[in-house]
Design an enzyme around this catalytic site. Structure first.
Site, short mmCIF file in Angstrom:
data_model
loop_
_atom_site.label_atom_id
_atom_site.label_comp_id
_atom_site.label_asym_id
_atom_site.label_seq_id
_atom_site.Cartn_x
_atom_site.Cartn_y
_atom_site.Cartn_z
N TYR A 136 0.47 -8.54 9.06
CA TYR A 136 -0.10 -7.07 8.68
C TYR A 136 -0.73 -6.55 10.01
CZ TYR A 136 -1.59 -3.67 5.44
OH TYR A 136 -1.58 -2.44 4.71
N LYS A 220 0.68 -5.42 1.88
CA LYS A 220 -0.54 -5.40 1.17
C LYS A 220 -0.12 -6.28 -0.21
CE LYS A 220 -4.22 -3.27 1.80
NZ LYS A 220 -4.98 -3.07 3.35
N GLU A 291 -2.29 2.99 -1.27
CA GLU A 291 -2.44 2.58 0.12
C GLU A 291 -2.01 3.45 0.99
OE1 GLU A 291 -3.64 0.04 3.11
OE2 GLU A 291 -3.92 -0.29 1.00
N ASP A 292 -2.68 3.87 2.19
CA ASP A 292 -2.31 4.83 3.17
C ASP A 292 -1.68 6.17 2.54
OD1 ASP A 292 -3.06 3.16 5.04
OD2 ASP A 292 -1.14 2.17 5.33
N ASP A 315 -8.07 1.99 1.28
CA ASP A 315 -8.65 2.71 2.33
C ASP A 315 -10.11 3.52 2.02
OD1 ASP A 315 -6.24 2.71 4.05
OD2 ASP A 315 -5.27 3.58 2.28
N GLY A 349 -13.29 10.18 8.07
CA GLY A 349 -11.94 10.17 7.24
C GLY A 349 -12.15 9.55 5.87
N ALA A 351 -11.95 6.43 5.14
CA ALA A 351 -12.71 5.24 5.31
C ALA A 351 -13.94 5.30 5.51
CB ALA A 351 -11.99 4.34 6.36
N ASN A 467 -8.49 -0.01 13.54
CA ASN A 467 -7.42 -0.88 13.81
C ASN A 467 -6.36 0.08 14.20
OD1 ASN A 467 -7.82 -3.59 13.07
ND2 ASN A 467 -8.18 -2.95 11.04
N ASN A 514 -10.44 -6.20 5.19
CA ASN A 514 -10.56 -5.94 3.82
C ASN A 514 -9.90 -7.17 2.99
OD1 ASN A 514 -11.39 -3.49 5.15
ND2 ASN A 514 -10.04 -2.20 3.77
#
Length: 620
Positions: A136, A220, A291-292, A315, A349, A351, A467, A514
């Protein structure tokens, strides 16, 4: 085609069908922990020969026994020698180590997953700290960019917008139904516990990657199995292909996704809604993990669905959960409270605002602070500088944290926007959190400015979380050095221990990954059959993670979070706490949950999928 009795622990009665009448009779049926996944209950299949070897769920490769080889027509398909999984692991690890770079190592792991699920998960679990960054983040971002070039074999469900008929909302449901498990699932039982879905608009700091987002969904999904033992046969990975605005992909002849600009607005919402409703119609109560998704959609879609069905966005929620657990661990080790701190979050953002939401929520629920007062202890700095009521182009999820323009009048050192340094100098935060993706943006001058705003005996908390690793706002060695060892540090990527500049003792650096929390939150939700994954359930898991922090036993040098190698055992405690809270909140649909903490943890542990080969039984 095959069935997994260990998924549901019942004997199949009829073959699976995707007829509308069958789908309408799906009911909630959670996994059962009565038998350990370590039992020798056979896996039933009516595949034979080459077909059996091609299915990663049942393939054992060279580990098929003599009896299995004869019974399943494998003798002419395999070399003579039978090798136990330990030999296979040695061979696979050597092949992995021979790969010249991390992207090819990632491709090797994906290929192994496509061939043999048990061997793949066993290899990664036994080398988790080494291989998780390969599987990942950070390596997956490079693999996502090259997804179409690296493509070998399709995995998961590809739901493409051109196949959607707005006049027929059931279009997406019919597409999803083709991914229901093959024959052997008993009528009325839900084949999937978890759906991991992305539209790939905002991936790991590299932005819109179109159909390459399937690597994110698959990765994920793997983390749910690695971290909390959710059966991989009961997870579906999904790519919602709504086009891409990435010119590199649109101009690449090898790009495999829909070559069209991103669909947005009402058309996009109708497409996503058809997907969510289709998944819930097929598999009532299934947990949907977003996700994302892009910053305009992530929080909005989460808020749209979370009151009615089990949904989660890593996120928006996952980062906030692990950060809050880290902060609670730091508070416990320092005998302090969240309400005693001031927080500056660099990166506004999803997060960053998700972290702000959790800090606010925790101050209200744990420290008794009024919500409006809690928000006054948080500052957000984004690309426009400190976010205030006069900042242009703010999005909805940032608005609760806008500072009054009058309050910060005079903070800017150049008469323009209030930059990070100006905000730190005037706000005097005790906690600095980074989700900005701006590498090395916390320099020595900034860190010294944080120190200057503290009391003499206060320890600042620094959390550079961006990241991949190259985008972290600062490195732990610099933060420890520049603060003369006073800093409490947790990072978004793994780092080795750092020597204290005065005592020379090694300081363990906690990784605010996470993966330490979201797999267990999901597993607990699934195991309880919870109607929703509520804030209450998440807070129970967060507090449990904070309670197992090594810093409680070693405040000076212990990491703020447990080591990632301990994730499965930590997940047992978190998932058990989530189940208990679901019962307390009366949202658990299961009625057989143990009341005793120790019994419930054992019950949870026995429900975990374990990567071990099981005997095969031929299904007539």
């Amino acid at each position: 085609m095959f069935s997994f009795p260990f998924r549901h622990h019942y004997k199949p009665k009829i073959l699976f069908t995707t007829s509308p009448s069958f789908r309408s009779r799906f009911t909630f049926m959670p996994i059962k922990p009565e038998r350990s996944f370590r039992s020798n209950e056979p896996v039933k299949t009516h595949l034979k020969g080459a077909a059996l070897l091609q299915d990663p769920m049942v393939n054992k490769g060279s580990a098929f026994t003599r009896q299995e080889r004869k019974q399943f027509d494998l003798e002419a398909h395999l070399p003579y020698e039978v090798h136990p999984i330990e030999y296979q692991l040695e061979r696979a690890k050597a092949q992995l180590d021979d790969q010249p770079n991390d992207v090819l190592k990632h491709a090797f792991l994906v290929s192994l997953r496509e061939q043999n699920l048990v061997l793949f998960y066993r290899l990664v679990l036994e080398n988790l700290k080494q291989l998780l960054p390969i599987l990942y983040t950070p390596t997956v971002s490079a693999a996502v960019k090259k997804w179409s070039q690296l493509f070998r074999r399709p995995e998961g469900a590809y739901i493409s917008y051109p196949h959607f008929e707005p006049s027929d909302p059931k279009t997406i449901e019919r597409l999803l139904a083709t991914h229901a498990p093959p024959p052997g699932i008993e009528e009325g039982k839900r084949p999937f516990d978890l759906v991991v879905v992305t539209d790939a608009e905002q991936i790991l700091g590299i932005g819109d990657q179109g159909v390459g987002g399937m690597s994110i969904s698959e990765g994920k999904a793997a983390l749910y199995t690695l971290g909390a033992g959710i059966d991989p046969a009961r997870i579906l990975s999904v790519q919602l292909d709504v086009g891409t605005d990435n010119k590199d992909h649109l101009n690449n002849k090898l790009y495999l996704g829909w070559k069209h600009e991103c669909v947005r607005g009402d058309d996009y919402d109708a497409f996503v809604d058809a997907f969510v409703k289709g998944a819930q119609s097929l598999w009532p109560g299934v947990l949907i993990h977003f996700e994302d998704f892009g910053r305009e959609n992530a929080a909005r879609l989460l808020d749209k669905y979370r009151k009615d069905i089990p949904v989660f966005n890593d996120d928006v929620q996952g980062t906030g959960c692990v950060v809050l657990a880290t902060l609670l661990a730091a508070m416990g080790s320092q005998k302090s409270k969240l309400a005693d701190q001031k927080y500056l979050i660099y990166g506004g953002g999803t997060a960053g605002t998700g972290i702000a939401d959790w800090i606010t929520r925790a101050m209200v629920q744990l420290d008794g602070v009024k919500e409006e007062d809690a928000k006054k202890q948080i500052w957000l700095v984004d690309q426009q500088g400190l976010l205030t009521t006069s900042t242009p182009d703010v999005v909805e999820h940032q608005k609760p944290y806008l500072r009054s323009a009058d309050e910060v009048k005079g903070w800017s050192s150049n008469g323009d926007k209030i930059d990070l340094f100006d905000a730190v100098k005037s706000a005097k935060p005790t906690v600095l959190i980074g989700t900005s993706g701006q590498a090395s943006s916390w320099d020595k001058k900034l860190v010294k400015t944080v120190l200057a705003g503290l009391e003499v005996d206060q320890r600042p908390i620094f959390m550079p979380l961006s990241n991949p690793t190259k985008l972290e706002e600062a490195t732990p060695d610099n933060l420890i050095d520049w603060t003369d060892g006073r800093a409490l540090v947790a990072t978004g990527s793994p780092f080795p221990p750092v020597k204290h500049p005065k005592s020379g003792k090694e300081i363990e650096i906690g990784e605010a990954n996470n993966a330490m929390v979201f797999p267990a939150l999901g597993f607990g939700t699934i195991l309880a059959g919870a109607e929703r994954l509520s804030d209450s359930l998440m807070l129970a898991g967060i507090r449990t993670l904070a309670n197992v922090s090594p810093a409680h036993n070693d405040p000076g040098n212990g990491a703020l979070l447990p080591d990632l190698s301990q994730v499965r055992e930590v997940s047992v405690k978190i998932a058990s706490a989530v189940v208990a809270q679901a019962v307390k909140d009366k949202v658990a649909r299961r009625k057989d949950i143990p009341d005793n903490d120790e019994e419930r943890e054992d019950w949870t542990r026995r429900a975990m999928w374990v990567p071990e080969y099981r005997p095969l039984e031929y299904l007539q």
